[in-house]
Design an enzyme around this catalytic site. Structure first.
Site, PDB file in Angstrom:
ATOM      1  N   CYS A   1      30.674  32.597  49.605  1.00 19.05           N
ATOM      2  CA  CYS A   1      31.486  33.778  49.312  1.00 19.05           C
ATOM      3  C   CYS A   1      32.083  34.198  50.646  1.00 19.05           C
ATOM      4  CB  CYS A   1      30.622  34.906  48.746  1.00 19.05           C
ATOM      5  SG  CYS A   1      31.516  36.479  48.611  1.00 19.05           S
ATOM      6  N   THR A   2      33.371  34.460  50.660  1.00 20.44           N
ATOM      7  CA  THR A   2      34.018  34.713  51.958  1.00 20.44           C
ATOM      8  C   THR A   2      33.628  36.064  52.558  1.00 20.44           C
ATOM      9  OG1 THR A   2      35.993  35.488  50.794  1.00 20.44           O
ATOM     10  CG2 THR A   2      35.969  33.191  51.520  1.00 20.44           C
TER      11      THR A   2
ATOM     12  N   CYS B   1      38.875  33.231  48.404  1.00 25.55           N
ATOM     13  CA  CYS B   1      37.895  33.884  47.541  1.00 25.55           C
ATOM     14  C   CYS B   1      37.306  32.795  46.661  1.00 25.55           C
ATOM     15  CB  CYS B   1      38.610  34.936  46.692  1.00 25.55           C
ATOM     16  SG  CYS B   1      37.570  35.699  45.447  1.00 25.55           S
ATOM     17  N   ASN B   2      36.014  32.562  46.804  1.00 25.69           N
ATOM     18  CA  ASN B   2      35.368  31.513  46.009  1.00 25.69           C
ATOM     19  C   ASN B   2      35.439  31.801  44.522  1.00 25.69           C
ATOM     20  OD1 ASN B   2      33.652  29.567  47.927  1.00 25.69           O
ATOM     21  ND2 ASN B   2      33.834  31.594  48.813  1.00 25.69           N
TER      22      ASN B   2
ATOM     23  N   ASP C   1      42.613  37.427  48.684  1.00 26.54           N
ATOM     24  CA  ASP C   1      41.192  37.643  48.351  1.00 26.54           C
ATOM     25  C   ASP C   1      41.095  38.886  47.468  1.00 26.54           C
ATOM     26  OD1 ASP C   1      38.355  37.346  48.358  1.00 26.54           O
ATOM     27  OD2 ASP C   1      38.189  38.823  49.954  1.00 26.54           O
TER      28      ASP C   1
ATOM     29  N   GLY D   1      33.545  39.482  41.120  1.00 23.89           N
ATOM     30  CA  GLY D   1      32.323  38.794  40.676  1.00 23.89           C
ATOM     31  C   GLY D   1      31.762  39.264  39.359  1.00 23.89           C
TER      32      GLY D   1
HETATM   33  N1  DGL Z   1      35.079  37.016  48.704  1.00 25.84           N
HETATM   34  C1  DGL Z   1      34.977  36.746  47.305  1.00 25.84           C
HETATM   35  C2  DGL Z   1      34.346  35.382  47.090  1.00 25.84           C
HETATM   36  O1  DGL Z   1      34.417  34.570  47.951  1.00 25.84           O
HETATM   37  C3  DGL Z   1      34.274  37.864  46.648  1.00 25.84           C
HETATM   38  C4  DGL Z   1      34.500  37.882  45.172  1.00 25.84           C
HETATM   39  C5  DGL Z   1      34.303  39.215  44.522  1.00 25.84           C
HETATM   40  O2  DGL Z   1      35.223  40.041  44.644  1.00 25.84           O
HETATM   41  O3  DGL Z   1      33.281  39.426  43.888  1.00 25.84           O
HETATM   42  O4  DGL Z   1      33.776  35.072  46.095  1.00 25.84           O
END
Ligand code: DGL
Length: 280
Positions: A196-197, A69-70, A6, A39
């Site tokens: 989002c995780t 991580c999405n 992630d 993001g």
């Molecule tokens: N946990 C990530 C997700 O699922 C966060 C992504 C990020 O770092 O912005 O999208």
């Protein structure tokens, strides 16, 4: 040993659910805290950083890496599978968190690309995710292909991952979540997806802000059940170095590209203590 990647600590929500459903399994987690959040980054940066993270985990012996991580799954997964993995690590696998979610949402297996038959009642689904995940259009496209009766509304939540990673308190987090929910939900959706995780860490704030009894679909349990099922026929991907002694419980190792002491404090937000981070 299964690798979990992630951008930061959000993937711990997935790891905790995996541990619950597969306690005998070994996991190696890598959070790219030094470069989080993803993001706001360009697609190319996300592809490069994700490739580097997966490479680190595979070098350490993981034959299967889950992009927990999405943002990474939506932007980088296909590119890495098609243009990199087979040359770099022939026979290894990378999976994402988006596929199980789309399957759960539509009730249609990933391999089925044609729409569900019949005149199904229209349903409004509200997706909360990072700006990058929303902009990728990945959820909308994959849901539309299989279940056109599902109308996917999207709400980017810029700043929420930063606030969680930064250890913001309940009040500022609640302010952010309530703001996103109020802007997005002008009518009551049939279901809400936390795409989002990191967001399961503030699920209680979404619950408090949404109308009572709103159905919230959250990834950890859905992803864990899907991976367990995947491994029934492909257990070779989970194999790793022999354990020093026979134990019914697997090992968990948490790695970070960031500052281990600061990052370890964050994992205290989780219901289960998964241990402390060390430097990669
Ligand atoms: N946990 C990530 C997700 O699922 C966060 C992504 C990020 O770092 O912005 O999208």
């Amino acid at each position: 040993m299964i690798g979990i990647f992630d951008s930061g600590s959000g993937g711990l929500t997935i790891l905790a659910a995996l541990r619950k459903q597969m306690p005998e399994q070994d996991f190696l987690y890598l959070g790219d805290h030094a470069n989080a959040p993803y993001g706001h980054r360009s697609n190319q940066q996300i592809v490069d950083l994700t490739r580097r993270g997966v490479d680190t985990l595979m070098k350490k012996g993981c034959r299967l890496v889950i992009l927990a991580c999405n943002t990474a799954a939506a932007v980088a997964l296909r590119t890495l599978q098609q243009n990199w993995l087979e040359d770099a690590y022939p026979g290894n696998r990378i999976l994402g968190v988006l596929v199980p979610m789309v399957e759960a949402l539509t009730g249609v297996p990933w391999s089925q690309k044609h729409p569900l038959a019949g005149d199904l009642p229209r349903k409004n689904i509200m997706l909360f995710a990072t700006r990058k995940t929303v902009e990728s259009g990945a959820y909308a496209e994959e849901v539309q292909k299989r279940a056109p009766h599902l109308h996917l509304l999207t709400k980017p939540c810029p700043g929420l991952v930063d606030a969680i990673e930064g250890g913001a308190g309940e009040q500022p987090l609640s302010g952010l979540v309530t703001g996103y929910v109020n802007e997005a939900c002008t009518s009551i959706p049939d279901a809400v997806v936390l795409g989002c995780t990191h967001f399961p860490l503030v699920r209680h704030l979404f619950e408090a802000a949404l109308p009572a009894n709103t159905v919230i679909m959250s990834q950890p349990d859905i992803v864990a059940a899907s991976l367990k099922d995947y491994l029934i026929r492909r257990s070779r991907y989970a194999e790793g170095p022999a354990k020093p002694e026979a134990s019914p419980f697997g090992r968990v190792c948490l790695l970070t590209t960031g500052n281990p002491a600061e990052i370890s404090a964050l994992s205290a937000l989780l219901p289960e203590n998964l241990g402390n981070f060390t430097s990669v």
